[in-house]
Write a protein that holds these residues in place. Structure first.
Motif, short mmCIF file in Angstrom:
data_model
loop_
_atom_site.label_atom_id
_atom_site.label_comp_id
_atom_site.label_asym_id
_atom_site.label_seq_id
_atom_site.Cartn_x
_atom_site.Cartn_y
_atom_site.Cartn_z
N ALA A 84 0.36 -27.59 32.67
CA ALA A 84 -0.28 -28.91 32.70
C ALA A 84 0.74 -30.01 32.46
N VAL A 85 1.65 -29.80 31.51
CA VAL A 85 2.70 -30.80 31.25
C VAL A 85 3.57 -30.98 32.48
N LEU A 86 3.98 -29.89 33.09
CA LEU A 86 4.82 -29.98 34.29
C LEU A 86 4.11 -30.72 35.41
N ALA A 87 2.84 -30.38 35.61
CA ALA A 87 2.08 -31.02 36.69
C ALA A 87 1.86 -32.50 36.40
N ASP A 88 1.52 -32.84 35.16
CA ASP A 88 1.25 -34.24 34.81
C ASP A 88 2.46 -35.13 35.02
N HIS A 89 3.65 -34.57 34.85
CA HIS A 89 4.88 -35.38 34.94
C HIS A 89 5.69 -35.09 36.20
N ALA A 90 5.12 -34.30 37.12
CA ALA A 90 5.84 -33.92 38.35
C ALA A 90 7.23 -33.40 38.02
N LEU A 91 7.28 -32.52 37.02
CA LEU A 91 8.54 -31.99 36.50
C LEU A 91 8.71 -30.55 36.95
N LEU A 92 9.92 -30.23 37.40
CA LEU A 92 10.23 -28.87 37.82
C LEU A 92 10.71 -28.06 36.62
N ALA A 93 10.32 -26.79 36.56
CA ALA A 93 10.94 -25.85 35.63
C ALA A 93 12.12 -25.22 36.36
N LEU A 94 13.34 -25.63 36.00
CA LEU A 94 14.51 -25.14 36.72
C LEU A 94 14.80 -23.68 36.39
N ASP A 95 14.62 -23.31 35.11
CA ASP A 95 14.84 -21.92 34.75
C ASP A 95 14.03 -21.53 33.52
N VAL A 96 13.84 -20.22 33.38
CA VAL A 96 13.30 -19.64 32.16
C VAL A 96 14.38 -18.72 31.60
N GLU A 97 14.44 -18.62 30.27
CA GLU A 97 15.42 -17.76 29.63
C GLU A 97 14.86 -17.18 28.33
N VAL A 98 15.38 -16.06 27.92
CA VAL A 98 16.50 -15.36 28.52
C VAL A 98 16.12 -13.89 28.67
N VAL A 99 16.43 -13.29 29.80
CA VAL A 99 16.34 -11.84 29.95
C VAL A 99 17.69 -11.27 29.50
N TRP A 100 17.65 -10.54 28.40
CA TRP A 100 18.89 -9.99 27.82
C TRP A 100 18.88 -8.48 28.03
N LEU A 101 19.63 -8.05 29.02
CA LEU A 101 19.67 -6.63 29.36
C LEU A 101 20.42 -5.85 28.28
N MET A 102 19.86 -4.73 27.88
CA MET A 102 20.42 -3.89 26.84
C MET A 102 20.62 -2.47 27.37
N PRO A 103 21.45 -1.66 26.72
CA PRO A 103 21.57 -0.26 27.13
C PRO A 103 20.22 0.44 27.07
N GLY A 104 20.02 1.38 27.96
CA GLY A 104 18.75 2.09 27.99
C GLY A 104 17.93 1.72 29.20
N PRO A 105 16.69 2.19 29.25
CA PRO A 105 15.85 1.96 30.42
C PRO A 105 15.42 0.50 30.53
N PRO A 106 14.98 0.07 31.72
CA PRO A 106 14.46 -1.29 31.89
C PRO A 106 13.30 -1.55 30.93
N GLU A 107 13.16 -2.81 30.53
CA GLU A 107 12.14 -3.17 29.54
C GLU A 107 11.00 -3.94 30.20
N ASP A 108 9.77 -3.60 29.79
CA ASP A 108 8.60 -4.32 30.29
C ASP A 108 8.68 -5.81 29.95
N ASN A 109 9.26 -6.15 28.79
CA ASN A 109 9.35 -7.55 28.39
C ASN A 109 10.16 -8.38 29.37
N HIS A 110 11.15 -7.75 30.01
CA HIS A 110 11.94 -8.49 30.98
C HIS A 110 11.11 -8.84 32.21
#
Length: 261
Positions: A50-76
């Motif tokens: 709603a904030v983004l739409a109200d102000h015509a603001l782009l979300a340039l990025d989201v962070e952070v996916v921090w890859l760790m040893p082991g299998p892929p994580e659902d949180n990523h």
């Protein structure tokens, strides 16, 4: 001037909605979004959209996916999904997996999950296991997915021995956006991980206040590349406790830098 975004790290003590409102009030074109999965809810997504739409603001990025040893994580995958839901253009990823092949495989899986809706951007830094532009380039070539990208941070580029010429040699398709900041002379051993992190989160400088080759770097990147103004600075946090005031100060300094020949 190209699109300018307020990086989430400029306001690390604030919620994404507050950061977005500060970005809009200060006059940025876009905002970065820090996704803390411990506190993020469906309500957070709705309010931020709603904030983004109200102000015509782009979300340039989201962070952070921090890859760790082991299998892929659902949180990523969840961070990718949140980014897609709010209309973000990029997901910022770093890796602490010492196996470059495993890092490439995990990034490839995230690209597949993104399904062409959002770019998966790998950032290199000395305090991660992907330490240089050359190492990151090899990983991107191994991934080979159109969604894969590289995020250039002027500070990490300089501290790892990279140059604007190295950036100019990259395929333009790898660079959907970049970060921007300045820094002072190197005063510590780059093998000192604690010192590297401290500088990155507390001691960045406004554009033009330091010694990084920012004009050469800007010329080396694709024209009008969107910039995330990544000013993590204790001095700024202390001087501007108000979120909007800090956002304005960072944008004013950045604009002055680009307006000065």
């Amino acid at each position: 001037m190209q699109l300018l975004s307020l990086a989430a790290g400029v306001l690390p003590e604030h919620m994404p909605q507050t950061t977005a409102r500060a970005a809009a009030a200060a006059g940025y074109d876009a905002t970065g979004v820090w996704v803390d999965l411990a506190s993020w809810t469906d309500g957070t997504t709705r309010e931020l959209k709603a904030v983004l739409a109200d102000h015509a603001l782009l979300a340039l990025d989201v962070e952070v996916v921090w890859l760790m040893p082991g299998p892929p994580e659902d949180n990523h995958r969840r961070i990718v999904d949140i980014g897609r839901e709010i209309g973000a253009a990029n997901v910022l990823c770093v890796s602490s997996d010492p196996d470059d092949g495993a890092t490439a495989a995990k990034l490839a899986a995230l690209c597949e999950h993104a399904a062409g809706d959002i770019r998966i951007s790998l950032e290199f830094a000395l305090f991660t296991e992907v330490k240089s532009i050359a190492q990151a380039s090899a990983i991107l070539r191994a991934v080979g997915d159109p969604a894969i990208a590289m995020l250039i941070d002027p500070l990490h580029l300089a501290r790892s021995g990279g140059t604007p010429s190295d950036v100019a040699a990259l395929p333009a398709k790898w660079l959907p956006y970049a970060q921007f900041c300045d820094a002072g002379p190197l005063t510590f051993d780059t093998d000192d991980r604690t010192a590297i992190i401290e500088e990155a989160v507390d001691r960045r400088l406004l554009p033009g206040e330091g010694i990084l080759p920012l004009r050469e770097l800007a010329s080396a990147m694709p024209p009008a590349l969107p910039l995330s103004i990544e000013l993590r600075s204790k001095a700024l946090r202390d001087a501007y406790p108000d979120a909007e005031d800090r956002a304005r100060a960072v944008l004013a300094a950045t604009t002055r830098f680009f307006d000065t020949n």
